[in-house]
Design a protein around this motif. Structure first.
Motif, short mmCIF file in Angstrom:
data_model
loop_
_atom_site.label_atom_id
_atom_site.label_comp_id
_atom_site.label_asym_id
_atom_site.label_seq_id
_atom_site.Cartn_x
_atom_site.Cartn_y
_atom_site.Cartn_z
N TYR A 111 10.61 -24.21 -42.14
CA TYR A 111 11.51 -23.46 -41.00
C TYR A 111 12.65 -22.41 -41.48
CZ TYR A 111 8.37 -24.56 -36.97
OH TYR A 111 7.33 -24.69 -36.20
N LEU A 112 13.31 -23.01 -42.22
CA LEU A 112 14.22 -22.30 -42.99
C LEU A 112 13.56 -21.01 -43.82
CD1 LEU A 112 16.86 -25.05 -44.07
CD2 LEU A 112 16.92 -23.34 -42.34
N VAL A 113 12.40 -21.41 -44.34
CA VAL A 113 11.83 -20.29 -45.40
C VAL A 113 11.37 -19.13 -44.57
CG1 VAL A 113 10.00 -19.85 -46.75
CG2 VAL A 113 11.43 -22.12 -47.11
N ARG A 114 10.46 -19.70 -43.26
CA ARG A 114 10.10 -18.53 -42.21
C ARG A 114 11.20 -17.84 -41.66
NH1 ARG A 114 5.89 -21.70 -38.00
NH2 ARG A 114 6.07 -19.42 -37.15
N GLY A 115 12.42 -18.34 -41.29
CA GLY A 115 13.52 -17.68 -41.06
C GLY A 115 13.93 -16.50 -41.92
N ALA A 116 14.01 -17.03 -43.17
CA ALA A 116 14.31 -16.16 -44.29
C ALA A 116 13.44 -15.05 -44.63
CB ALA A 116 14.59 -16.79 -45.51
N LEU A 117 12.14 -15.24 -44.56
CA LEU A 117 11.14 -14.40 -44.93
C LEU A 117 11.08 -13.29 -43.48
CD1 LEU A 117 8.20 -16.60 -46.21
CD2 LEU A 117 9.52 -14.82 -47.41
N GLU A 118 11.17 -13.72 -42.41
CA GLU A 118 11.39 -12.80 -41.30
C GLU A 118 12.46 -11.97 -41.41
OE1 GLU A 118 11.13 -14.37 -37.36
OE2 GLU A 118 9.10 -15.21 -37.61
N ALA A 119 13.52 -12.53 -41.84
CA ALA A 119 14.79 -11.86 -41.84
C ALA A 119 14.87 -10.50 -42.99
CB ALA A 119 16.01 -12.34 -42.35
N ALA A 120 14.17 -10.79 -43.88
CA ALA A 120 13.77 -9.92 -44.91
C ALA A 120 13.09 -8.61 -44.84
CB ALA A 120 13.02 -10.48 -46.16
N ALA A 121 12.38 -8.80 -43.51
CA ALA A 121 11.28 -7.62 -42.96
C ALA A 121 11.66 -7.20 -41.71
CB ALA A 121 9.89 -8.29 -42.83
N ILE A 122 12.55 -7.86 -40.80
CA ILE A 122 12.71 -7.53 -39.31
C ILE A 122 13.47 -6.12 -39.20
CG2 ILE A 122 14.96 -8.36 -39.05
CD1 ILE A 122 13.62 -10.02 -36.61
N GLU A 123 14.37 -5.77 -40.10
CA GLU A 123 14.90 -4.34 -39.85
C GLU A 123 14.20 -3.27 -40.01
OE1 GLU A 123 19.17 -3.55 -40.11
OE2 GLU A 123 19.64 -5.67 -40.40
N ALA A 124 13.20 -3.38 -41.06
CA ALA A 124 12.08 -2.40 -41.42
C ALA A 124 11.10 -2.45 -40.39
CB ALA A 124 11.49 -2.77 -42.89
N ALA A 125 10.68 -3.27 -39.85
CA ALA A 125 9.84 -3.45 -38.88
C ALA A 125 10.16 -2.72 -37.57
CB ALA A 125 9.39 -4.97 -38.44
N THR A 126 11.37 -2.88 -37.14
CA THR A 126 11.97 -2.26 -35.89
C THR A 126 12.04 -0.87 -36.12
OG1 THR A 126 13.40 -4.39 -35.76
CG2 THR A 126 14.11 -2.55 -34.54
N ALA A 127 12.26 -0.29 -37.33
CA ALA A 127 12.56 1.00 -37.39
C ALA A 127 11.05 1.75 -37.35
CB ALA A 127 13.24 1.27 -38.79
N ALA A 128 10.17 0.83 -37.86
CA ALA A 128 8.75 1.57 -38.08
C ALA A 128 7.81 1.18 -36.83
CB ALA A 128 7.99 1.03 -39.19
N ALA A 129 8.33 0.64 -35.87
CA ALA A 129 7.67 0.10 -34.66
C ALA A 129 7.01 1.43 -33.76
CB ALA A 129 8.32 -0.94 -33.76
N THR A 130 5.95 1.14 -33.18
CA THR A 130 5.39 2.29 -32.52
C THR A 130 5.60 1.81 -30.78
OG1 THR A 130 3.22 1.58 -32.58
CG2 THR A 130 3.79 3.08 -34.22
N GLU A 131 5.12 2.55 -30.12
CA GLU A 131 4.94 2.42 -28.59
C GLU A 131 3.73 1.18 -28.52
OE1 GLU A 131 3.57 4.37 -24.27
OE2 GLU A 131 4.46 5.57 -26.14
N GLU A 132 2.66 1.24 -29.25
CA GLU A 132 1.66 0.35 -29.31
C GLU A 132 2.34 -1.10 -29.52
OE1 GLU A 132 -2.71 -0.86 -31.02
OE2 GLU A 132 -1.57 0.95 -31.76
N ASP A 133 3.28 -1.24 -30.60
CA ASP A 133 3.81 -2.40 -30.93
C ASP A 133 4.61 -2.85 -29.75
OD1 ASP A 133 2.89 -2.55 -33.59
OD2 ASP A 133 4.55 -0.85 -34.20
N ASP A 134 5.27 -1.92 -29.09
CA ASP A 134 6.23 -2.42 -27.77
C ASP A 134 5.23 -3.01 -26.97
OD1 ASP A 134 8.36 -1.15 -29.07
OD2 ASP A 134 8.52 0.69 -28.15
#
Length: 234
Positions: free
Chosen positions: A94-117
């Motif tokens: 679960y720590l690894v899952r959290g670290a992997l999410e943290a590595a991608a989360i800001e990039a995902a937020t910036a690239a998200a679309t209305e469909e993702d919302d």
């Protein structure tokens, strides 16, 4: 057929036609990851082959692949079993899952679309319904989907693949079943904060909320295992 096998063997879905080796592999993976075969359960090659009407060869090949993925273990003369994670192993994953999410989360937020919302909002609504219905297996499944939806736009396929492999290892333990209703409700409050940050394209706030969520989740799991007398908990 033993009682242990009959408890889960009906969960396997046979194809309309011939069951190929890749189909046997994907179907075994599906039921293990979904928690439909409990950790520690035996996986008799002949019985599985009987379900799919195939020889033992594709079954053994599928099980060898699942060993490589960490979902199955094999003991000489002891057969194949679904992997049982110790407390420290589950905590680490679960720590690894959290670290992997943290590595991608800001990039995902910036690239998200209305469909993702829309996908994130709909899944969050379904999570709330699962909480209200006290449907723990559905909440477990939807919780993973919610996190995957938030990360999907990141544009990092290799990272997402690694995250899937790690998530597949933790899912058979059905961590949400270890927690009480109040704890699951608090985790859902975290999800609400994460959704709000995602919709507002606030990557820093989403990262902060996600870190708090993973810290809370790992603490809850450790607490539950200790309370149940699991001496393998950290």
């Amino acid at each position: 057929m033993t009682t242990e096998v009959s408890d889960w063997v009906t969960q396997l879905r046979r194809p309309d036609g011939y069951a190929t080796g890749p189909y046997v592999l994907s179907e075994l993976r599906r039921v293990i990851v979904a928690g439909q075969i409990p950790p520690g359960a035996n996986l008799p090659v002949d019985q599985i082959g009987g379900v799919f009407q195939v020889s033992p060869i594709p079954v053994r090949e599928a099980l060898k692949t699942l060993i490589g993925e960490g979902l199955v273990r094999h003991r000489p003369r002891g057969g194949y079993t679904v992997t049982v994670l110790s407390g420290p192993e589950l905590h680490e994953l679960y720590l690894v899952r959290g670290a992997l999410e943290a590595a991608a989360i800001e990039a995902a937020t910036a690239a998200a679309t209305e469909e993702d919302d829309q996908l994130a909002t709909t899944t969050h609504r379904e999570l709330m319904a699962a909480i209200d219905a006290d449907d723990v297996p559905r909440y477990q499944n939807l919780s993973r989907s919610f996190h995957e939806i938030l990360l999907a736009p990141c544009g990092m396929p290799r990272l997402l693949h690694m995250l899937k492999l790690v998530a597949d290892l933790t899912e058979p333990s059905q961590a949400m079943s270890l927690l009480d209703a109040a704890q699951r409700s608090q985790l859902q409050t975290d999800h609400t904060r994460m959704l709000e940050a995602f919709l507002h394209r606030d990557g820093a706030q989403l990262s902060s909320a996600a870190r708090a969520h993973h810290s809370r989740l790992t603490a809850y799991i450790d607490e539950s295992r200790n309370a149940s007398g699991d001496i393998s908990a950290p």
